[in-house]
Design a protein around this motif. Structure first.
Motif, PDB file in Angstrom:
ATOM      1  N   GLY A   1       0.804  -1.212   0.000  1.00 56.43           N
ATOM      2  CA  GLY A   1       0.000   0.000   0.000  1.00 56.43           C
ATOM      3  C   GLY A   1       0.840   1.267   0.000  1.00 56.43           C
ATOM      4  O   GLY A   1       0.460   2.270  -0.625  1.00 56.43           O
ATOM      5  N   ASP A   2       1.983   1.261   0.690  1.00 59.65           N
ATOM      6  CA  ASP A   2       2.869   2.430   0.653  1.00 59.65           C
ATOM      7  C   ASP A   2       3.296   2.744  -0.773  1.00 59.65           C
ATOM      8  O   ASP A   2       3.318   3.910  -1.188  1.00 59.65           O
ATOM      9  N   PHE A   3       3.636   1.710  -1.523  1.00 57.56           N
ATOM     10  CA  PHE A   3       4.111   1.916  -2.895  1.00 57.56           C
ATOM     11  C   PHE A   3       2.962   2.286  -3.831  1.00 57.56           C
ATOM     12  O   PHE A   3       3.128   3.112  -4.729  1.00 57.56           O
ATOM     13  N   ARG A   4       1.788   1.701  -3.597  1.00 53.60           N
ATOM     14  CA  ARG A   4       0.637   2.057  -4.435  1.00 53.60           C
ATOM     15  C   ARG A   4       0.206   3.508  -4.189  1.00 53.60           C
ATOM     16  O   ARG A   4      -0.187   4.205  -5.128  1.00 53.60           O
ATOM     17  N   ASN A   5       0.276   3.968  -2.961  1.00 51.94           N
ATOM     18  CA  ASN A   5      -0.168   5.324  -2.657  1.00 51.94           C
ATOM     19  C   ASN A   5       0.855   6.385  -3.045  1.00 51.94           C
ATOM     20  O   ASN A   5       0.484   7.516  -3.394  1.00 51.94           O
ATOM     21  N   LEU A   6       2.130   6.039  -3.019  1.00 49.01           N
ATOM     22  CA  LEU A   6       3.172   7.012  -3.350  1.00 49.01           C
ATOM     23  C   LEU A   6       3.396   7.140  -4.848  1.00 49.01           C
ATOM     24  O   LEU A   6       3.722   8.226  -5.352  1.00 49.01           O
ATOM     25  N   THR A   7       3.230   6.050  -5.589  1.00 48.66           N
ATOM     26  CA  THR A   7       3.537   6.055  -7.025  1.00 48.66           C
ATOM     27  C   THR A   7       2.828   7.170  -7.789  1.00 48.66           C
ATOM     28  O   THR A   7       3.463   7.854  -8.611  1.00 48.66           O
ATOM     29  N   PRO A   8       1.515   7.424  -7.592  1.00 48.86           N
ATOM     30  CA  PRO A   8       0.876   8.499  -8.358  1.00 48.86           C
ATOM     31  C   PRO A   8       1.525   9.866  -8.146  1.00 48.86           C
ATOM     32  O   PRO A   8       1.651  10.650  -9.093  1.00 48.86           O
ATOM     33  N   LEU A   9       1.942  10.182  -6.912  1.00 47.97           N
ATOM     34  CA  LEU A   9       2.590  11.470  -6.658  1.00 47.97           C
ATOM     35  C   LEU A   9       3.898  11.596  -7.433  1.00 47.97           C
ATOM     36  O   LEU A   9       4.171  12.619  -8.076  1.00 47.97           O
ATOM     37  N   VAL A  10       4.722  10.550  -7.378  1.00 48.78           N
ATOM     38  CA  VAL A  10       6.015  10.587  -8.067  1.00 48.78           C
ATOM     39  C   VAL A  10       5.823  10.636  -9.579  1.00 48.78           C
ATOM     40  O   VAL A  10       6.455  11.432 -10.279  1.00 48.78           O
ATOM     41  N   LEU A  11       4.942   9.794 -10.083  1.00 47.33           N
ATOM     42  CA  LEU A  11       4.750   9.703 -11.534  1.00 47.33           C
ATOM     43  C   LEU A  11       4.207  11.013 -12.101  1.00 47.33           C
ATOM     44  O   LEU A  11       4.693  11.497 -13.129  1.00 47.33           O
ATOM     45  N   MET A  12       3.211  11.596 -11.454  1.00 48.57           N
ATOM     46  CA  MET A  12       2.624  12.814 -12.000  1.00 48.57           C
ATOM     47  C   MET A  12       3.572  14.008 -11.881  1.00 48.57           C
ATOM     48  O   MET A  12       3.549  14.913 -12.719  1.00 48.57           O
ATOM     49  N   THR A  13       4.425  14.013 -10.871  1.00 48.38           N
ATOM     50  CA  THR A  13       5.450  15.055 -10.795  1.00 48.38           C
ATOM     51  C   THR A  13       6.427  14.922 -11.963  1.00 48.38           C
ATOM     52  O   THR A  13       6.788  15.905 -12.619  1.00 48.38           O
ATOM     53  N   ALA A  14       6.859  13.681 -12.234  1.00 48.71           N
ATOM     54  CA  ALA A  14       7.757  13.460 -13.373  1.00 48.71           C
ATOM     55  C   ALA A  14       7.077  13.809 -14.687  1.00 48.71           C
ATOM     56  O   ALA A  14       7.696  14.419 -15.578  1.00 48.71           O
ATOM     57  N   LEU A  15       5.799  13.471 -14.802  1.00 49.47           N
ATOM     58  CA  LEU A  15       5.075  13.765 -16.038  1.00 49.47           C
ATOM     59  C   LEU A  15       4.907  15.265 -16.228  1.00 49.47           C
ATOM     60  O   LEU A  15       5.020  15.777 -17.342  1.00 49.47           O
TER      61      LEU A  15
END
Length: 673
Positions: free
Chosen positions: A539-553
Motif C-alpha cells: 500500500g505504501d508503494f501504491r499510494n506514493l507512485t501516483p505522486l512521483v509519476l505525476m510530478t515526473a510527467l
C-alpha cells in the motif's frame, strides 16, 4: 480429423450470415435455411440480434467438408462491433470475404481485406446477391480490382443477373481464356511459371496451374473470386469446392505441449464463465490444470472441469480436445480474452489489428437504487468485450464506457434492460483524446523525508516513445532491491495512473523507468507482533507512485492528440470547387485529388469529432451523389488550447488534496494497507 477455422467477414448487410446459413444447409447440418429478416438464423442466437437483424457477437458452428471439420465463425459486419472481428482474426486459418454485387466494395470491406492480407490469412471472395436488382458481377470485379486489390482470379461466370434465376458456372482450366487469365495473375509471383509461359504457353498444364493457384492462395498472394446468391443457393457449390481445394487445414501436433488462445468469454445460464479456446498445439483434457499467461507472464492457473467441441452444427461434450480445434471450456475462473493457456505459442504475440475505440459516454441508472446493479452488469459486459474499457469516477460516482459508435451504445442499453433488468441512461458521447510526453521528466520521493508520509522510496523517469508503442515499464534498480510484490505494486499503479494525464486523457507512447527504490523490512516491537507502522507494505508503494509519476510527467510535459480519420470521397465532376471549401470548414485536409471516370476521388484526413458532421453535410455538398468512406488512421496533435477532461481520481497533481483523500480512505479502512 484435421480442422479448418474459417471466418466469414463482410461489410454490414452484404449477406454474411445468410451465406453461413446456406453453407450449413448445403453441408446437411440444418434442414432449412434461416432468414435474417425473420430472426431464424443459426448463428444469430441473441434475441437482440434476431430483432435488429445484425450480428453482434461472433458465433461458431461446424460442418464436415472432405474429411475435415470446418469451424465456421460468423463475425459482425457493423463497424461498431469491430472488436468482435479482431478477436476472431486471431483464430482463423482462412476466410471468406463477402461483397455485395449491388453495393459493391464498401468501407468495411476495404478495412477487412487490408487486415487479412497483412496477417497473411488465405482469403476467398464471394460476390453475393446476384439475384438482386442492380447486381453486376463484372462491375463488382472492376471495383474489387480498383479499390481492394488487383490480385484476384474470377473463378465463375454469371448469367441472368438481377433476378431469382441468376446462375453461375465454374470456369474450366480447359478454357483458353481462363488459363490465360490465371497465367497473367500467377506468373507475376512465380518466376518459373513465367519462364515456362514465355517459352510455350501451351506447355503449362492445368494441373500445374491448379497447384500454383492453391499455393499462392494459401500464401495470401491471390484471392479467387466466386459469386452467387446466399438466398437462392446459386454459386455456393462452387464456393464449397474452393474451400475444399484452396484453403488447406494446417497440420497441428496433438502430442506437443498444450498451447491455446482465449478469444471469447461468455456466461452460461447459471452465470458460469465459459471460455472459447483455440488450441494451437497439444491436447487438453478434462481435469487438466493449465497455466494462464497474460502479457507474457504467468497470471495464475485454471482447472478444466468440462469441454465442448463443435460438430455437425451443434456443440457436443468431449473428454478431450486436440490441436486445431475450437473448444468451449468450463472451470477456468479469472481468464480474460487474449490470455494464453498452456505454454507460450511459437508465433508472434497477439497485436491489435483495428483501431481502438475513440468515443466515450457516461452511463447512469435511471433509478439510483440500481447503481450497484448497473456497475455489476457493465463489469460482466466488459469481461466479454475488453475494449468497452469500463471506468468508474469515484469522485462523482459516475461510470464511463468506451465505444465505437452510436449503434453499439444502443445495443449496450438494450442488453442492460433485457438481460440485467437495468434501465440505463446514456449522456452525450465525447471524443477520446490521448496525451503523449513531449520531453523527459524525473521525480524522487524518499521515505520519511520532505513530507513523504509513506514508508517507501520511489524514483521514476518518464520519456517519450515512438507513436503506437504504448507504455513500457523498465527498472534501473536491481530486482532484488525490493520484494517482488512492491515492484509489482509500482508497475500496476503506473499503468493505472497513466489513464489520466496532465489534461485528464490517457497517456501513451512513453517509457516509465524506476530509478530509485527503498523500503523498511518487516519489523516489530520487542515481544510484539508484526507492526505495520514500522514496516513497508504494498500500500505504501501504491499510494506514493501516483505522486512521483505525476510530478515526473509534469516536468516532462504532455501534448494532447486527437483521433484522425482517413477519408475517401467520390464526387461528380464539376463539384470540386464546392466540396473543397466545405471540407476546409470541417478541418478536413485533402491529401490528394485524382480524376476517376466522370468525377474525382478526394482523399485526406478529418478529425474524428467532425466525421458525423461531414456525413450530414455530404448530401448538400454533392447533391446526393457523393460517396464517403472513413476509417480511423492516426492521432494528430491538437492545435490551439488543449481540451481538458474532468478527472475521476483524487488528483495526484495536487499534493495536499491527494494526501488528504488517501488519509481519509485509510482512516475509513482503519489501517495502513
Amino acid at each position: 480429423m484435421r480442422s479448418l477455422n474459417l471466418g466469414i467477414l463482410a461489410h454490414v448487410d452484404a449477406g454474411k450470415t445468410s451465406l453461413t446459413e446456406r453453407l450449413l444447409h448445403t453441408a446437411g447440418v440444418i434442414d432449412a435455411v434461416g432468414s435474417v429478416d425473420d430472426g431464424s438464423t443459426t448463428t444469430d442466437s441473441l434475441a437482440l440480434e434476431r430483432r435488429r437483424g445484425i450480428t453482434i457477437k461472433s458465433a461458431v458452428v461446424s460442418f464436415p467438408l472432405g474429411g475435415r471439420t470446418v469451424n465456421l465463425i460468423d463475425t459482425p459486419g457493423h463497424p461498431d462491433f469491430i472488436a468482435e472481428v479482431e478477436r476472431a482474426l486471431g483464430v482463423l486459418d482462412g476466410a471468406v470475404l463477402v461483397v455485395s454485387a449491388v453495393e459493391g466494395v464498401q468501407p468495411q470491406t476495404r478495412i477487412l481485406l487490408r487486415t487479412l492480407r497483412r496477417l497473411r490469412i488465405p482469403t476467398l471472395v464471394f460476390v453475393n446477391k446476384l439475384d438482386r436488382g442492380g447486381a453486376g458481377l463484372d462491375r463488382t470485379l472492376d471495383g474489387i480490382r480498383a479499390r481492394l486489390t488487383p490480385d484476384v482470379v474470377p473463378m465463375v461466370t454469371a448469367t441472368h443477373q438481377g433476378g431469382r434465376d441468376a446462375r453461375t458456372a465454374a470456369r474450366s482450366l480447359a478454357d483458353d481464356s481462363f488459363r490465360t487469365d490465371l497465367l497473367a495473375v500467377l506468373a507475376e509471383r512465380d518466376e518459373a511459371l513465367l519462364a515456362a509461359w514465355v517459352r510455350d504457353e501451351a506447355s503449362v498444364g492445368g494441373d500445374r496451374l491448379g497447384a500454383v493457384l492453391a499455393e499462392q492462395t494459401a500464401r495470401c498472394l491471390v484471392h479467387p473470386v466466386y459469386a452467387g446468391s446466399a438466398v437462392t443457393g446459386a454459386g455456393v457449390d462452387e464456393l464449397i469446392g474452393g474451400l475444399r481445394e484452396l484453403l488447406p487445414a494446417p497440420r497441428r501436433d496433438p502430442a506437443a505441449p498444450a498451447s491455446g488462445s482465449v478469444f471469447k468469454v461468455e456466461r452460461g445460464p447459471a452465470g458460469e464463465r465459459i471460455t472459447y479456446l483455440r488450441l494451437v498445439s497439444g491436447t487438453v483434457r478434462t481435469r487438466d490444470r493449465l497455466p494462464v499467461l497474460r502479457a507474457g507472464r504467468v497470471a495464475g492457473e485454471g482447472r478444466v472441469t468440462a469441454l465442448g467441441v463443435f460438430d455437425h452444427g451443434t456443440e457436443v461434450r468431449s473428454g478431450e480436445v486436440a490441436a486445431g480445434r475450437i473448444a468451449r471450456v468450463w472451470g477456468l475462473g479469472d481468464v480474460r480474452i487474449g490470455d494464453i493457456l498452456g505454454v507460450p505459442p511459437g508465433d508472434a504475440p497477439h497485436e491489435h489489428h483495428f483501431a481502438p475505440p475513440t468515443l466515450e459516454t457516461v452511463v447512469a441508472a435511471r433509478d439510483p437504487a440500481d447503481r450497484g446493479a448497473l456497475h455489476t452488469a457493465l463489469t460482466l459486459l466488459a469481461e466479454q468485450d475488453p475494449l468497452i474499457d469500463l471506468g468508474r469516477d469515484e469522485v462523482r460516482q459516475e461510470i464511463a464506457v468506451s465505444l465505437y459508435g452510436e449503434v453499439q451504445k444502443e445495443v449496450i442499453q438494450a442488453t442492460l434492460a433485457e438481460e440485467f433488468g437495468v434501465d440505463a441512461v446514456f449522456h452525450g458521447t465525447t471524443t477520446l483524446h490521448i496525451e503523449r510526453p513531449c520531453g523527459t521528466g524525473e521525480a524522487v520521493e524518499v521515505k520519511e523525508k520532505d513530507g513523504n508520509p509513506f514508508l517507501a522510496t520511489i524514483g521514476l523517469r518518464v520519456e517519450p516513445a515512438p507513436a503506437g508503442s504504448g507504455v513500457e515499464f523498465r527498472r534501473e534498480v536491481e530486482l532484488g532491491s525490493l520484494p517482488y510484490a512492491f515492484f509489482k505494486a509500482v508497475e500496476e499503479t503506473v499503468e493505472q495512473t497513466l489513464r489520466q494525464g496532465l489534461h485528464g486523457w490517457q497517456v501513451t507512447d512513453c517509457v516509465v523507468t524506476m530509478t530509485h527504490s527503498g523500503y523498511n523490512a518487516r519489523q516489530s516491537h520487542a515481544h510484539a507482533v508484526f507492526d505495520k507502522s514500522m514496516s513497508s507494505t504494498s500500500g505504501d508503494f501504491r499510494n506514493l507512485t501516483p505522486l512521483v509519476l505525476m510530478t515526473a510527467l509534469r516536468r516532462a510535459g504532455t501534448r494532447v492528440h486527437e483521433p484522425m480519420h482517413r477519408f475517401r470521397l467520390d464526387i461528380p465532376a464539376g463539384l470540386l470547387g464546392t466540396v473543397l471549401p466545405g471540407l476546409a470548414g470541417l478541418r478536413a485536409v485533402p491529401r490528394g485529388t485524382v480524376p476517376q471516370g466522370d468525377g474525382y476521388v478526394v482523399e485526406g484526413d478529418v478529425p474524428a469529432v467532425r466525421v458525423h458532421a461531414l456525413e450530414q453535410q455530404l448530401p448538400t455538398l454533392t447533391g446526393g451523389e457523393g460517396v464517403l468512406e472513413t476509417a480511423f488512421d492516426h492521432y494528430d496533435e491538437v492545435r490551439g488550447p488543449a481540451p481538458e477532461r474532468a478527472r475521476t481520481d483524487h488528483n495526484p497533481l495536487h499534493r495536499k488534496e491527494y494526501l488528504l483523500q488517501v488519509q481519509r480512505r485509510l482512516s475509513g479502512l482503519g489501517t495502513r494497507t
